[in-house]
Scaffold this motif. Structure first.
Motif, PDB file in Angstrom:
ATOM      1  N   ARG A   1      37.861  45.815  42.734  1.00  0.00           N
ATOM      2  CA  ARG A   1      37.427  45.149  43.975  1.00  0.00           C
ATOM      3  C   ARG A   1      38.165  43.823  44.144  1.00  0.00           C
ATOM      4  NH1 ARG A   1      31.202  44.146  44.296  1.00  0.00           N
ATOM      5  NH2 ARG A   1      31.707  42.904  46.107  1.00  0.00           N
ATOM      6  N   ALA A   2      38.283  43.109  43.022  1.00  0.00           N
ATOM      7  CA  ALA A   2      38.951  41.802  43.063  1.00  0.00           C
ATOM      8  C   ALA A   2      40.422  41.969  43.434  1.00  0.00           C
ATOM      9  CB  ALA A   2      38.829  41.113  41.703  1.00  0.00           C
ATOM     10  N   ARG A   3      41.079  42.991  42.881  1.00  0.00           N
ATOM     11  CA  ARG A   3      42.497  43.226  43.204  1.00  0.00           C
ATOM     12  C   ARG A   3      42.654  43.579  44.683  1.00  0.00           C
ATOM     13  NH1 ARG A   3      45.828  43.558  38.807  1.00  0.00           N
ATOM     14  NH2 ARG A   3      44.691  43.385  36.861  1.00  0.00           N
TER      15      ARG A   3
ATOM     16  N   ALA B   1      40.610  42.688  47.017  1.00  0.00           N
ATOM     17  CA  ALA B   1      40.309  41.462  47.776  1.00  0.00           C
ATOM     18  C   ALA B   1      41.525  40.546  47.819  1.00  0.00           C
ATOM     19  CB  ALA B   1      39.128  40.733  47.144  1.00  0.00           C
ATOM     20  N   MET B   2      42.223  40.467  46.677  1.00  0.00           N
ATOM     21  CA  MET B   2      43.408  39.603  46.625  1.00  0.00           C
ATOM     22  C   MET B   2      44.513  40.150  47.517  1.00  0.00           C
ATOM     23  SD  MET B   2      42.999  36.855  44.840  1.00  0.00           S
ATOM     24  CE  MET B   2      41.517  36.824  45.824  1.00  0.00           C
ATOM     25  N   ASN B   3      44.678  41.476  47.531  1.00  0.00           N
ATOM     26  CA  ASN B   3      45.684  42.087  48.416  1.00  0.00           C
ATOM     27  C   ASN B   3      45.329  41.845  49.877  1.00  0.00           C
ATOM     28  OD1 ASN B   3      47.613  43.150  46.709  1.00  0.00           O
ATOM     29  ND2 ASN B   3      46.399  44.980  46.290  1.00  0.00           N
ATOM     30  N   TRP B   4      44.042  42.044  50.180  1.00  0.00           N
ATOM     31  CA  TRP B   4      43.573  41.827  51.550  1.00  0.00           C
ATOM     32  C   TRP B   4      43.799  40.377  51.966  1.00  0.00           C
ATOM     33  CZ3 TRP B   4      39.630  38.424  52.885  1.00  0.00           C
ATOM     34  CH2 TRP B   4      39.249  38.459  54.231  1.00  0.00           C
ATOM     35  N   PHE B   5      43.474  39.476  51.038  1.00  0.00           N
ATOM     36  CA  PHE B   5      43.615  38.061  51.337  1.00  0.00           C
ATOM     37  C   PHE B   5      45.082  37.705  51.570  1.00  0.00           C
ATOM     38  CE2 PHE B   5      43.825  33.543  50.505  1.00  0.00           C
ATOM     39  CZ  PHE B   5      42.751  33.094  51.248  1.00  0.00           C
ATOM     40  N   TYR B   6      45.937  38.295  50.743  1.00  0.00           N
ATOM     41  CA  TYR B   6      47.374  38.048  50.854  1.00  0.00           C
ATOM     42  C   TYR B   6      47.880  38.481  52.236  1.00  0.00           C
ATOM     43  CZ  TYR B   6      52.280  39.174  50.472  1.00  0.00           C
ATOM     44  OH  TYR B   6      53.607  39.282  50.723  1.00  0.00           O
ATOM     45  N   TYR B   7      47.489  39.698  52.673  1.00  0.00           N
ATOM     46  CA  TYR B   7      47.945  40.193  53.981  1.00  0.00           C
ATOM     47  C   TYR B   7      47.352  39.380  55.129  1.00  0.00           C
ATOM     48  CZ  TYR B   7      50.291  44.111  51.826  1.00  0.00           C
ATOM     49  OH  TYR B   7      51.161  44.850  51.092  1.00  0.00           O
TER      50      TYR B   7
ATOM     51  N   GLU C   1      46.607  36.196  55.009  1.00  0.00           N
ATOM     52  CA  GLU C   1      47.371  34.954  55.047  1.00  0.00           C
ATOM     53  C   GLU C   1      48.698  35.154  55.767  1.00  0.00           C
ATOM     54  OE1 GLU C   1      46.891  31.579  53.163  1.00  0.00           O
ATOM     55  OE2 GLU C   1      45.079  32.357  54.121  1.00  0.00           O
ATOM     56  N   LYS C   2      49.350  36.277  55.455  1.00  0.00           N
ATOM     57  CA  LYS C   2      50.657  36.565  56.073  1.00  0.00           C
ATOM     58  C   LYS C   2      50.501  36.756  57.578  1.00  0.00           C
ATOM     59  CE  LYS C   2      52.371  35.520  52.991  1.00  0.00           C
ATOM     60  NZ  LYS C   2      53.278  34.380  52.895  1.00  0.00           N
TER      61      LYS C   2
ATOM     62  N   ALA D   1      50.023  33.540  59.215  1.00  0.00           N
ATOM     63  CA  ALA D   1      51.295  32.804  59.280  1.00  0.00           C
ATOM     64  C   ALA D   1      52.148  33.338  60.431  1.00  0.00           C
ATOM     65  CB  ALA D   1      52.027  32.919  57.954  1.00  0.00           C
ATOM     66  N   VAL D   2      52.203  34.672  60.567  1.00  0.00           N
ATOM     67  CA  VAL D   2      52.987  35.284  61.645  1.00  0.00           C
ATOM     68  C   VAL D   2      52.395  34.886  62.998  1.00  0.00           C
ATOM     69  CG1 VAL D   2      53.629  37.476  62.736  1.00  0.00           C
ATOM     70  CG2 VAL D   2      53.759  37.239  60.264  1.00  0.00           C
TER      71      VAL D   2
ATOM     72  N   ILE E   1      57.285  33.534  55.830  1.00  0.00           N
ATOM     73  CA  ILE E   1      56.512  34.715  56.204  1.00  0.00           C
ATOM     74  C   ILE E   1      56.864  35.901  55.308  1.00  0.00           C
ATOM     75  CG2 ILE E   1      56.191  36.441  58.032  1.00  0.00           C
ATOM     76  CD1 ILE E   1      56.549  34.147  60.018  1.00  0.00           C
TER      77      ILE E   1
ATOM     78  N   PHE F   1      48.337  35.278  43.787  1.00  0.00           N
ATOM     79  CA  PHE F   1      46.940  35.678  43.962  1.00  0.00           C
ATOM     80  C   PHE F   1      46.479  36.577  42.808  1.00  0.00           C
ATOM     81  CE2 PHE F   1      48.123  34.812  48.452  1.00  0.00           C
ATOM     82  CZ  PHE F   1      47.208  33.818  48.686  1.00  0.00           C
ATOM     83  N   LEU F   2      47.335  37.519  42.426  1.00  0.00           N
ATOM     84  CA  LEU F   2      46.956  38.413  41.324  1.00  0.00           C
ATOM     85  C   LEU F   2      46.886  37.650  40.005  1.00  0.00           C
ATOM     86  CD1 LEU F   2      48.815  41.726  42.190  1.00  0.00           C
ATOM     87  CD2 LEU F   2      46.369  41.272  42.264  1.00  0.00           C
TER      88      LEU F   2
ATOM     89  N   HIS G   1      43.601  36.001  39.547  1.00  0.00           N
ATOM     90  CA  HIS G   1      42.563  36.930  39.095  1.00  0.00           C
ATOM     91  C   HIS G   1      42.768  37.311  37.628  1.00  0.00           C
ATOM     92  CE1 HIS G   1      40.087  40.454  38.730  1.00  0.00           C
ATOM     93  NE2 HIS G   1      41.138  41.256  38.626  1.00  0.00           N
TER      94      HIS G   1
ATOM     95  N   GLN H   1      33.532  37.914  43.559  1.00  0.00           N
ATOM     96  CA  GLN H   1      34.439  38.178  44.691  1.00  0.00           C
ATOM     97  C   GLN H   1      34.497  36.964  45.616  1.00  0.00           C
ATOM     98  OE1 GLN H   1      36.087  41.059  44.640  1.00  0.00           O
ATOM     99  NE2 GLN H   1      34.899  41.777  42.901  1.00  0.00           N
TER     100      GLN H   1
ATOM    101  N   LEU I   1      36.349  34.092  43.947  1.00  0.00           N
ATOM    102  CA  LEU I   1      37.783  34.374  43.842  1.00  0.00           C
ATOM    103  C   LEU I   1      38.485  34.135  45.187  1.00  0.00           C
ATOM    104  CD1 LEU I   1      39.814  35.428  41.719  1.00  0.00           C
ATOM    105  CD2 LEU I   1      39.531  37.688  42.734  1.00  0.00           C
ATOM    106  N   ILE I   2      37.851  34.583  46.259  1.00  0.00           N
ATOM    107  CA  ILE I   2      38.422  34.383  47.603  1.00  0.00           C
ATOM    108  C   ILE I   2      38.552  32.885  47.896  1.00  0.00           C
ATOM    109  CG2 ILE I   2      37.980  34.637  50.096  1.00  0.00           C
ATOM    110  CD1 ILE I   2      38.638  37.319  49.165  1.00  0.00           C
TER     111      ILE I   2
END
Lengths: 233, 183
Positions: free
Chosen positions: A50-52, A54-60, A62-63, A66-67, B5, B15-16, B19, B45, B48-49
């Motif tokens: 779930r954390a991974r 969440a981090m991927n979701w957060f990363y996208y 953010e991107k 930015a766009v 970007i 980010f990883l 974690h 969660q 972490l966010i």
């Protein structure tokens, strides 16, 4: 004294920050080492996944933000550039400038006030005479004051031609913008305005001839009015 | 800007990395406050966010500092979470050394010259209520601005500023009392 207090506050703030950091560092030092944590603290596989995610979701996210921010800046720059260029191009054209002036005059308010200034002159120096008078009109009224000369001509149908010459100081007159169509005109090299009635009323020409302000009103066509105006002595 | 970007891999790794490196530390902190596994995982969660949001304020080059940052932020958020849930703290932090504080009263000169002022300030911080200490820690240790603190704690910015002001005033008053033996 106030400065002294400010300095003390600053010293206290610095000490407070240092104390808070020191306190938290001491607390952290009491924490088990990473190796110990691995043995004592359990994190389920589900939580890890779930954390991974969440981090991927957060990363996208953010991107995308930015766009979006970048796109917004680009759009603003493009709009400003286009508006400026278009404005500069349009203002370079005489027709556009004239149209803008007309629009501004028209929308400003229903009644337009025209303010003029004439030179102070001796009234006796000035004589108002028409060089051209349409057939059937004759002088019916003449007024001379220190401020103006006014002459009125009438024909058999009681239609009038009125001519005013303002001699002294400042003068102003109001014209109903909704009743007249306004257009520029040229009287012997001097610029003026023609007010053509939309409702079949009298038409008007105003201009300034370098010495006096002139006002001509009659139930005549624009061509006839300009002819009279040009031949005023 | 375009480089920012599309500078993808390194950013994603950060980010990883957050974690993978600090998950156990954060979870350990959470488990000091929350015993229920599911609640702890949910809270993990959220925390972490929040760390990810403030990732640029973290100094990954210094492990100790970064770990301290993570622990401070996590424990404050846990306290706030419990407060929101209107539950009592289920476990007392084992590092809480507030009981060690004896409250000895030294003269002002000794207080300064014996270099106790700093230690006294730390002890007074232990005595300070969570309400005030949390905002002070988030501001000075985690480097949050007033708006961020208000958002994370679910209070108004004015409230944050008031707590900072009152917290400082309380500390000053207690230290003054300690130094001079009166209010």
């Amino acid at each position: 004294m106030a400065k002294n207090n400010e300095s003390l506050d600053e010293i206290f703030d610095s000490m407070l920050k240092a104390a808070l950091i020191e306190r938290s560092m001491r607390r952290s030092a009491n924490y088990p080492a990473t190796e110990t944590l691995a043995k004592t603290t359990h994190m389920s596989k589900r939580c890890d996944q779930r954390a991974r995610r969440a981090m991927n979701w957060f990363y996208y996210k953010e991107k995308l933000d930015a766009v979006y921010r970048f796109g917004k800046k680009c759009a603003i720059i493009a709009i400003v550039t286009l508006s400026t260029t278009l404005g500069a191009l349009l203002l370079g054209s005489q027709e556009v400038r004239a149209s803008i002036l007309d629009v501004i005059i028209e929308i400003y308010e229903q009644f337009l006030e025209f303010r003029n200034e004439t030179r102070d002159r001796d009234l006796s120096e000035y004589k108002l005479e028409l060089g051209y008078l349409p057939d059937g009109y004759s002088l019916s009224e003449e007024v001379e004051t220190s401020l103006f000369i006014r002459k009125k001509y009438v024909n058999e149908k009681s239609e009038t031609i009125e001519i005013w010459a303002y001699l002294n100081g400042k003068y102003a007159y109001q014209i109903d913008n909704e009743v007249y169509n306004i257009s520029p005109c040229n009287i012997n090299g001097y610029s003026g305005r023609v007010f053509m009635s939309k409702k079949g009323g009298s038409n008007i020409i105003t201009w300034y001839n370098g010495d006096v302000g002139m006002y001509l009103e009659a139930y005549l066509s624009k061509k006839e009015l300009i002819k009279i105006a040009k031949k005023i002595k | 800007m375009l480089i920012l970007i599309f500078d993808t891999e390194e950013e994603r790794n950060r980010f990883l990395y957050l974690h993978e490196t600090y998950s156990l530390t954060i979870m350990n902190t959470i488990q000091r406050f929350v015993s229920d596994t599911y609640d702890a995982e949910d809270l993990y969660q959220e925390i972490l966010i929040l760390h990810a949001k403030h990732i640029n304020e973290m100094d990954f080059s210094d492990y100790k500092r970064a770990r301290n940052y993570v622990i401070t932020l996590s424990s404050n958020l846990c306290k706030n979470y419990l407060k929101k849930q209107k539950r009592k703290i289920e476990r007392i932090e084992f590092y809480d050394d507030a009981d060690d504080y004896t409250g000895e009263e030294n003269g002002p000169l000794d207080w300064v010259l014996e270099k106790d002022a700093f230690e006294n300030l730390i002890k007074e911080l232990d005595q300070l209520g969570d309400k005030y200490r949390m905002v002070l820690e988030l501001k000075y240790v985690n480097g949050f601005d007033d708006d961020s603190i208000a958002k994370e704690l679910g209070i108004t910015k004015k409230n944050v500023q008031m707590r900072i002001y009152r917290g400082k005033a309380l500390l000053k008053e207690r230290l003054y009392k300690k130094a001079y033996g009166k209010k």
